[in-house]
Scaffold this active site. Structure first.
Site, PDB file in Angstrom:
ATOM      1  N   TYR A 167     -17.691 -48.975  57.747  1.00 51.35           N
ATOM      2  CA  TYR A 167     -16.297 -49.166  57.335  1.00 51.35           C
ATOM      3  C   TYR A 167     -16.194 -49.275  55.812  1.00 51.35           C
ATOM      4  CZ  TYR A 167     -11.593 -51.108  57.027  1.00 51.35           C
ATOM      5  OH  TYR A 167     -10.273 -51.321  56.695  1.00 51.35           O
ATOM      6  N   LYS A 171     -14.076 -46.465  53.588  1.00 49.72           N
ATOM      7  CA  LYS A 171     -12.898 -46.846  52.790  1.00 49.72           C
ATOM      8  C   LYS A 171     -13.144 -46.631  51.294  1.00 49.72           C
ATOM      9  CE  LYS A 171      -9.631 -48.035  54.280  1.00 49.72           C
ATOM     10  NZ  LYS A 171      -8.499 -47.271  54.860  1.00 49.72           N
ATOM     11  N   GLY A 199      -5.911 -56.732  51.210  1.00 48.82           N
ATOM     12  CA  GLY A 199      -6.770 -57.819  51.643  1.00 48.82           C
ATOM     13  C   GLY A 199      -6.756 -57.964  53.159  1.00 48.82           C
ATOM     14  N   LEU A 200      -7.427 -58.981  53.659  1.00 53.47           N
ATOM     15  CA  LEU A 200      -7.414 -59.245  55.094  1.00 53.47           C
ATOM     16  C   LEU A 200      -5.992 -59.600  55.512  1.00 53.47           C
ATOM     17  CD1 LEU A 200      -9.108 -59.567  57.680  1.00 53.47           C
ATOM     18  CD2 LEU A 200      -9.353 -61.986  57.086  1.00 53.47           C
TER      19      LEU A 200
END
Length: 344
Positions: A167, A171, A199-200
């Site tokens: 991942y 990205k 962000g998360l």
């Protein structure tokens, strides 16, 4: 161009962020082209068709990242494109050997489709995993995390595994690929490209009947279900990459996307997070404000790092975050309770 005359495309339309973004775009009067991997998946199609104004201003298109030329039909006729689709699991039987190849090829194909179709601006949902402040020589962290940081792919971080590393690579390399197509409308050179390093993401998107994966990471201190230990490991991996964890509410993310759409001219890389916290700080918040959930002692112990959040580019343009850490964490608990992921 008036909103009721403007068409925008959103890839990965049934996802956590994308479905909320589509709802907001329809509310604001835009006509939306949304892509789904499979138009025969009634559970996802029905989510989007149930949105207000969907009957008159939402068009659905089938497009798969593993067959990137399919996105051209959805992009045709649009002035703005939001590219949110991202492969999380590798699909065999296509020309790509892994998710990174598929993601980079799709980024390139979508950018070229935008150029061919006369799209004004391509806005890409990048990830904070591509902006690590880790030093290239592995000697520690830079003083702050901002848009100048790029994750050194040659380094491995604690808590990593093949899935998380894939991942990170997909990205990071996709963002670099898509930025290479950017130019300035003001200079009369065509496509503007914006990458929004998110962000998360937490918060309760009530369109969805399940707990999104990123929300499960937020509450991995509280539950040992499917995402429990694995979710906590992924959370710690994000912390190892960033020094702390950049977090943001889904409503702020969608507002940031629309903010980037509404600018007269905007180009380049922007990070999107309202708070920069440690996993210990998240655990301490839950312990104090949601005492019905016992917190393991190991979650309350961790390394304190002095890395600072240094990204200001989005706010310098005039964007304002509306949701603080408390709202993000409380809404994650609310979402998990609503969907049955948390029972208390």
């Amino acid at each position: 161009m008036e909103k009721n005359e403007c068409r925008v495309c959103v890839t990965g339309g049934a996802g956590y962020i994308a479905s909320e973004l589509i709802r907001k775009l329809l509310d604001e009067g835009y006509t939306v082209h949304a892509t789904l991997r499979n138009l025969g998946d009634a559970s996802k199609v029905d989510i989007l068709k149930s949105l207000p104004n969907a009957n008159s201003r939402l068009l659905l298109f089938q497009a798969n990242i593993y067959n990137p030329t399919e996105f051209q039909h959805a992009i045709n006729g649009c002035q703005y494109v939001f590219h949110l689709a991202s492969p999380l699991q590798h699909t065999e039987g296509y020309q790509f050997k892994n998710t990174t190849e598929a993601a980079v090829a799709t980024a390139k194909t979508i950018a070229m489709s935008c150029v061919r179709s006369g799209v004004r601006r391509l806005i890409y949902a990048a990830s904070i995993v591509s902006a690590s402040p880790l030093k290239d020589d592995g000697s520690g962290y830079k003083d702050s995390m901002d848009e100048t940081c790029w994750t050194p792919l040659s380094l491995s971080a604690n808590f990593s595994d093949d899935h998380l590393a894939a991942y990170r690579d997909s990205k990071t390399l996709s963002e670099k690929e898509i930025l290479s197509y950017g130019s300035s409308i003001e200079e009369g050179r065509g496509l503007e490209v914006v990458t929004l390093g998110i962000g998360l993401v937490g918060g309760d998107n009530t369109l969805l009947s399940y707990t999104p994966g990123s929300v499960a990471l937020f509450i991995s201190h509280l539950v040992d279900k499917v995402y429990g230990p694995h979710g906590y490991k992924a959370l710690k991996y994000l912390e190892e990459l960033g020094g702390k964890i950049p977090i943001v509410h889904v409503n702020d993310v969608c507002d940031a996307f629309i903010f980037c759409l509404n600018q007269a001219s905007i180009n380049g890389r922007f990070l999107c997070a309202s708070s920069f916290v440690s996993s210990v700080e998240i655990a301490e918040y839950y312990q104090e404000n949601h005492p019905e959930f016992p917190i393991k002692q190991e979650y309350l112990e961790g390394t304190k790092r002095e890395v600072q959040w240094g990204s200001t580019r989005l706010m310098e343009k005039g964007f304002e975050y509306r949701c603080d850490t408390k709202m993000i964490l409380d809404d994650c608990v609310r979402c998990a309770r609503r969907t049955g992921y948390l029972q208390k």
